[in-house]
Design a protein around this motif. Structure first.
Motif, PDB file in Angstrom:
ATOM      1  N   PRO A 114     -20.272  52.101   6.221  1.00  0.00           N
ATOM      2  CA  PRO A 114     -19.620  52.795   7.102  1.00  0.00           C
ATOM      3  C   PRO A 114     -19.246  51.937   8.577  1.00  0.00           C
ATOM      4  O   PRO A 114     -19.369  50.775   8.253  1.00  0.00           O
ATOM      5  CB  PRO A 114     -21.213  53.989   7.243  1.00  0.00           C
ATOM      6  CG  PRO A 114     -22.470  52.565   6.739  1.00  0.00           C
ATOM      7  CD  PRO A 114     -21.976  52.087   5.543  1.00  0.00           C
ATOM      8  N   GLY A 115     -17.637  52.930   9.053  1.00  0.00           N
ATOM      9  CA  GLY A 115     -17.557  51.731   9.894  1.00  0.00           C
ATOM     10  C   GLY A 115     -16.770  51.492   9.643  1.00  0.00           C
ATOM     11  O   GLY A 115     -15.672  50.871  10.486  1.00  0.00           O
ATOM     12  N   PHE A 116     -15.748  51.068   7.979  1.00  0.00           N
ATOM     13  CA  PHE A 116     -14.833  50.310   8.130  1.00  0.00           C
ATOM     14  C   PHE A 116     -13.654  50.884   7.193  1.00  0.00           C
ATOM     15  O   PHE A 116     -13.808  52.263   6.588  1.00  0.00           O
ATOM     16  CB  PHE A 116     -15.525  49.271   7.300  1.00  0.00           C
ATOM     17  CG  PHE A 116     -16.383  48.107   6.953  1.00  0.00           C
ATOM     18  CD1 PHE A 116     -15.589  46.852   7.703  1.00  0.00           C
ATOM     19  CD2 PHE A 116     -17.337  48.235   6.682  1.00  0.00           C
ATOM     20  CE1 PHE A 116     -16.017  46.288   8.064  1.00  0.00           C
ATOM     21  CE2 PHE A 116     -17.758  46.993   7.063  1.00  0.00           C
ATOM     22  CZ  PHE A 116     -17.375  45.989   7.450  1.00  0.00           C
ATOM     23  N   THR A 117     -12.674  51.022   8.037  1.00  0.00           N
ATOM     24  CA  THR A 117     -11.581  51.859   7.212  1.00  0.00           C
ATOM     25  C   THR A 117     -11.388  51.122   5.445  1.00  0.00           C
ATOM     26  O   THR A 117     -11.878  50.062   5.446  1.00  0.00           O
ATOM     27  CB  THR A 117     -10.485  51.671   8.152  1.00  0.00           C
ATOM     28  OG1 THR A 117      -9.425  50.408   7.748  1.00  0.00           O
ATOM     29  CG2 THR A 117     -10.476  52.233   9.924  1.00  0.00           C
ATOM     30  N   SER A 118     -10.454  52.138   4.785  1.00  0.00           N
ATOM     31  CA  SER A 118     -10.112  51.232   3.872  1.00  0.00           C
ATOM     32  C   SER A 118      -9.668  50.093   3.765  1.00  0.00           C
ATOM     33  O   SER A 118      -9.627  48.802   3.582  1.00  0.00           O
ATOM     34  CB  SER A 118      -9.762  52.265   2.995  1.00  0.00           C
ATOM     35  OG  SER A 118     -10.056  53.412   2.679  1.00  0.00           O
ATOM     36  N   HIS A 119      -8.879  50.113   4.987  1.00  0.00           N
ATOM     37  CA  HIS A 119      -7.287  49.245   5.400  1.00  0.00           C
ATOM     38  C   HIS A 119      -8.381  47.771   5.734  1.00  0.00           C
ATOM     39  O   HIS A 119      -7.799  46.900   5.571  1.00  0.00           O
ATOM     40  CB  HIS A 119      -6.707  48.918   6.677  1.00  0.00           C
ATOM     41  CG  HIS A 119      -5.774  48.001   6.971  1.00  0.00           C
ATOM     42  ND1 HIS A 119      -4.968  47.615   5.823  1.00  0.00           N
ATOM     43  CD2 HIS A 119      -5.782  47.194   8.011  1.00  0.00           C
ATOM     44  CE1 HIS A 119      -3.858  46.566   6.856  1.00  0.00           C
ATOM     45  NE2 HIS A 119      -4.860  46.445   7.834  1.00  0.00           N
ATOM     46  N   ASP A 120      -9.467  48.248   6.394  1.00  0.00           N
ATOM     47  CA  ASP A 120     -10.285  46.711   6.745  1.00  0.00           C
ATOM     48  C   ASP A 120     -11.023  45.855   5.872  1.00  0.00           C
ATOM     49  O   ASP A 120     -11.012  44.672   5.721  1.00  0.00           O
ATOM     50  CB  ASP A 120     -11.676  47.476   7.491  1.00  0.00           C
ATOM     51  CG  ASP A 120     -11.172  48.004   8.755  1.00  0.00           C
ATOM     52  OD1 ASP A 120     -10.083  47.548   9.701  1.00  0.00           O
ATOM     53  OD2 ASP A 120     -11.800  48.585  10.251  1.00  0.00           O
ATOM     54  N   CYS A 121     -11.288  46.803   4.821  1.00  0.00           N
ATOM     55  CA  CYS A 121     -11.904  46.395   3.631  1.00  0.00           C
ATOM     56  C   CYS A 121     -10.887  45.503   2.936  1.00  0.00           C
ATOM     57  O   CYS A 121     -11.468  44.174   2.188  1.00  0.00           O
ATOM     58  CB  CYS A 121     -12.164  47.932   2.806  1.00  0.00           C
ATOM     59  SG  CYS A 121     -13.639  48.619   2.969  1.00  0.00           S
ATOM     60  N   VAL A 122      -9.613  45.477   2.148  1.00  0.00           N
ATOM     61  CA  VAL A 122      -8.561  45.169   2.155  1.00  0.00           C
ATOM     62  C   VAL A 122      -7.840  43.636   2.663  1.00  0.00           C
ATOM     63  O   VAL A 122      -8.232  43.243   1.916  1.00  0.00           O
ATOM     64  CB  VAL A 122      -7.802  46.488   2.181  1.00  0.00           C
ATOM     65  CG1 VAL A 122      -6.297  45.002   1.114  1.00  0.00           C
ATOM     66  CG2 VAL A 122      -7.601  47.243   1.324  1.00  0.00           C
ATOM     67  N   ALA A 123      -8.816  43.618   3.722  1.00  0.00           N
ATOM     68  CA  ALA A 123      -8.372  42.651   4.700  1.00  0.00           C
ATOM     69  C   ALA A 123      -9.417  41.918   4.573  1.00  0.00           C
ATOM     70  O   ALA A 123      -9.335  40.279   4.463  1.00  0.00           O
ATOM     71  CB  ALA A 123      -8.397  43.488   6.441  1.00  0.00           C
ATOM     72  N   LYS A 124     -10.212  42.773   4.746  1.00  0.00           N
ATOM     73  CA  LYS A 124     -11.601  41.909   4.319  1.00  0.00           C
ATOM     74  C   LYS A 124     -12.056  41.476   3.072  1.00  0.00           C
ATOM     75  O   LYS A 124     -12.167  39.658   2.759  1.00  0.00           O
ATOM     76  CB  LYS A 124     -13.126  42.634   4.253  1.00  0.00           C
ATOM     77  CG  LYS A 124     -14.282  41.276   4.304  1.00  0.00           C
ATOM     78  CD  LYS A 124     -14.943  40.829   5.343  1.00  0.00           C
ATOM     79  CE  LYS A 124     -15.916  40.030   5.941  1.00  0.00           C
ATOM     80  NZ  LYS A 124     -16.275  39.041   6.093  1.00  0.00           N
ATOM     81  N   VAL A 125     -11.940  42.129   2.298  1.00  0.00           N
ATOM     82  CA  VAL A 125     -11.280  40.831   0.467  1.00  0.00           C
ATOM     83  C   VAL A 125     -10.614  39.512   0.625  1.00  0.00           C
ATOM     84  O   VAL A 125     -10.658  38.973  -0.205  1.00  0.00           O
ATOM     85  CB  VAL A 125     -11.234  42.282  -0.621  1.00  0.00           C
ATOM     86  CG1 VAL A 125     -11.240  41.298  -1.437  1.00  0.00           C
ATOM     87  CG2 VAL A 125     -12.538  42.938  -0.264  1.00  0.00           C
ATOM     88  N   ARG A 126      -8.875  40.473   1.067  1.00  0.00           N
ATOM     89  CA  ARG A 126      -7.958  39.244   1.219  1.00  0.00           C
ATOM     90  C   ARG A 126      -8.331  38.173   1.847  1.00  0.00           C
ATOM     91  O   ARG A 126      -8.804  36.333   1.310  1.00  0.00           O
ATOM     92  CB  ARG A 126      -7.119  39.962   2.219  1.00  0.00           C
ATOM     93  CG  ARG A 126      -6.040  40.659   1.472  1.00  0.00           C
ATOM     94  CD  ARG A 126      -4.886  40.475   2.213  1.00  0.00           C
ATOM     95  NE  ARG A 126      -3.571  41.941   1.980  1.00  0.00           N
ATOM     96  CZ  ARG A 126      -3.889  42.667   2.379  1.00  0.00           C
ATOM     97  NH1 ARG A 126      -3.746  43.316   3.722  1.00  0.00           N
ATOM     98  NH2 ARG A 126      -2.829  43.541   1.550  1.00  0.00           N
ATOM     99  N   ARG A 127      -9.376  37.912   2.853  1.00  0.00           N
ATOM    100  CA  ARG A 127     -10.061  36.980   3.570  1.00  0.00           C
ATOM    101  C   ARG A 127     -11.042  35.931   2.678  1.00  0.00           C
ATOM    102  O   ARG A 127     -10.870  34.652   2.556  1.00  0.00           O
ATOM    103  CB  ARG A 127     -10.694  36.895   4.730  1.00  0.00           C
ATOM    104  CG  ARG A 127     -10.289  37.534   6.099  1.00  0.00           C
ATOM    105  CD  ARG A 127     -10.681  37.692   7.684  1.00  0.00           C
ATOM    106  NE  ARG A 127     -11.452  38.919   7.572  1.00  0.00           N
ATOM    107  CZ  ARG A 127     -11.545  39.521   7.265  1.00  0.00           C
ATOM    108  NH1 ARG A 127     -10.282  40.077   7.994  1.00  0.00           N
ATOM    109  NH2 ARG A 127     -12.003  40.621   8.269  1.00  0.00           N
ATOM    110  N   LEU A 128     -11.854  36.650   2.123  1.00  0.00           N
ATOM    111  CA  LEU A 128     -13.228  36.348   1.287  1.00  0.00           C
ATOM    112  C   LEU A 128     -12.286  35.715  -0.212  1.00  0.00           C
ATOM    113  O   LEU A 128     -12.999  34.433  -0.276  1.00  0.00           O
ATOM    114  CB  LEU A 128     -13.980  37.617   1.240  1.00  0.00           C
ATOM    115  CG  LEU A 128     -14.589  37.490   2.005  1.00  0.00           C
ATOM    116  CD1 LEU A 128     -15.463  39.426   1.179  1.00  0.00           C
ATOM    117  CD2 LEU A 128     -15.621  37.368   2.727  1.00  0.00           C
ATOM    118  N   LEU A 129     -11.329  35.965  -0.439  1.00  0.00           N
ATOM    119  CA  LEU A 129     -10.945  35.902  -1.829  1.00  0.00           C
ATOM    120  C   LEU A 129      -9.580  34.828  -1.720  1.00  0.00           C
ATOM    121  O   LEU A 129      -9.227  34.006  -2.295  1.00  0.00           O
ATOM    122  CB  LEU A 129     -10.311  37.088  -2.782  1.00  0.00           C
ATOM    123  CG  LEU A 129     -10.958  37.911  -3.565  1.00  0.00           C
ATOM    124  CD1 LEU A 129     -10.571  39.201  -4.001  1.00  0.00           C
ATOM    125  CD2 LEU A 129     -12.215  36.734  -3.956  1.00  0.00           C
TER     126      LEU A 129
END
Length: 312
Positions: A11-26
């Motif tokens: 909770p608290g994340f937008t779908s766009h936030d999740c994509v951005a986080k995955v980009r940074r992690l990978l």
């Protein structure tokens, strides 16, 4: 790195936030998602990595949710994130009244999306129009709710109902909560939402962002195969010589070059056609080659390359 990530959104994340986080992690640029989730919602958010982003359009469209509806309350967003429009305790509300009203929300129904949603009207997102204070007129849309199962009923001043809902694309669970409250004249809003399945991915097999980060640190993360979410499409296996030509962009004439018995149909409940148009194409050794389209012509069926991964 190419494939899918079955993400369990917090909770608290937008779908766009999740994509951005995955980009940074990978440390990877080509990342996309299927099926937007509201910030307050949790659960399955399919993430495509690399070449898999080209397959998003071919994923299954059905979804499943666990939702909690709270009665006696209405908000601007049809969930607890919005401004309260109406709040009045309804301790007299009983399950029998709700059960009768709930029946009208299963099957093919007309539904008005929430004012705060990503749908576009006149080229603008509804949530942008709503925030600007402009008057919004949203036309009803036809959606399909396959099943609604009751999980729990909790009476009280603001009674709550837990539901398991399986539905087709474009269905808003917030709208079901709002309209159910209107149907019984108490008001209703979505108090909690978890997506349990989407695009062929299930909650039981999902990873949180924390899980992903841990696996990356341990060097154990492996994306799901490109074809992992395409089981609803029929599969055709091409012999070596024909596979090579198909991967070069050539069209294959089935009745001369490709024996029909090489076609393995995998039908879903929503697709009972003998020869569906869109197909996943494999090499005879099992390697996934891409997506093809079968077309009827006067000379027979033609297998046309649509997306080719071999050599790309």
């Amino acid at each position: 790195m190419h494939g899918f990530l079955n993400l369990n959104k917090s909770p608290g994340f937008t779908s766009h936030d999740c994509v951005a986080k995955v980009r940074r992690l990978l440390k990877f640029k080509r990342v996309g998602h299927a099926g937007t989730l509201d910030p307050a919602a949790t659960g399955v958010l399919p993430i495509a990595l690399g070449r898999a982003t080209r397959l998003l359009q071919f994923l299954r469209q059905d979804k499943a949710y666990r939702a909690t509806v709270r009665f006696g309350l209405s908000t601007t967003t049809d969930d607890l994130e919005g401004e309260v429009l109406h709040s009045q305790a309804v301790p007299e509300l009983n399950w029998e009244t709700v059960e009768v009203a709930l029946r009208q929300f299963q099957g093919v129904i007309q539904q008005v999306p929430p004012n705060y949603s990503a749908i576009q009207v006149g080229g603008k997102r509804l949530y942008d129009l709503a925030r600007s204070g402009k008057e919004i007129v949203v036309q009803p849309r036809q959606v399909e709710v396959f099943t609604i199962d009751v999980l729990d009923w909790r009476p009280g001043d603001f009674p709550e109902l837990d539901l398991a809902i399986a539905c087709g694309p474009g269905t808003y669970i917030r709208s079901i909560a709002r309209d159910l409250g209107r149907a019984i004249h108490t008001g209703g809003t979505l108090a909690n939402l978890m997506r349990t399945a989407s695009s062929g991915f299930n909650l039981e097999d999902s990873l949180t962002l924390e899980d992903l980060e841990a696996q990356l640190q341990q060097g154990t993360f492996q994306p799901l195969a490109l074809e992992s979410a395409l089981g609803h499409l029929p599969t055709i296996a091409l012999p070596e010589a024909i596979a090579r030509r198909w991967c070069q962009g050539q069209r294959i004439l089935w009745n001369h070059e490709l024996p029909l018995q090489t076609l393995e149909t995998k039908k879903s409940a929503a697709d009972t056609a003998l020869v569906p148009t869109t197909m996943q194409v494999h090499h005879e050794n099992g390697q996934f080659l891409g997506i093809g389209q079968s077309v009827n012509t006067e000379t027979g069926k033609i297998l046309i390359p649509k997306i080719v991964f071999e050599g790309s």
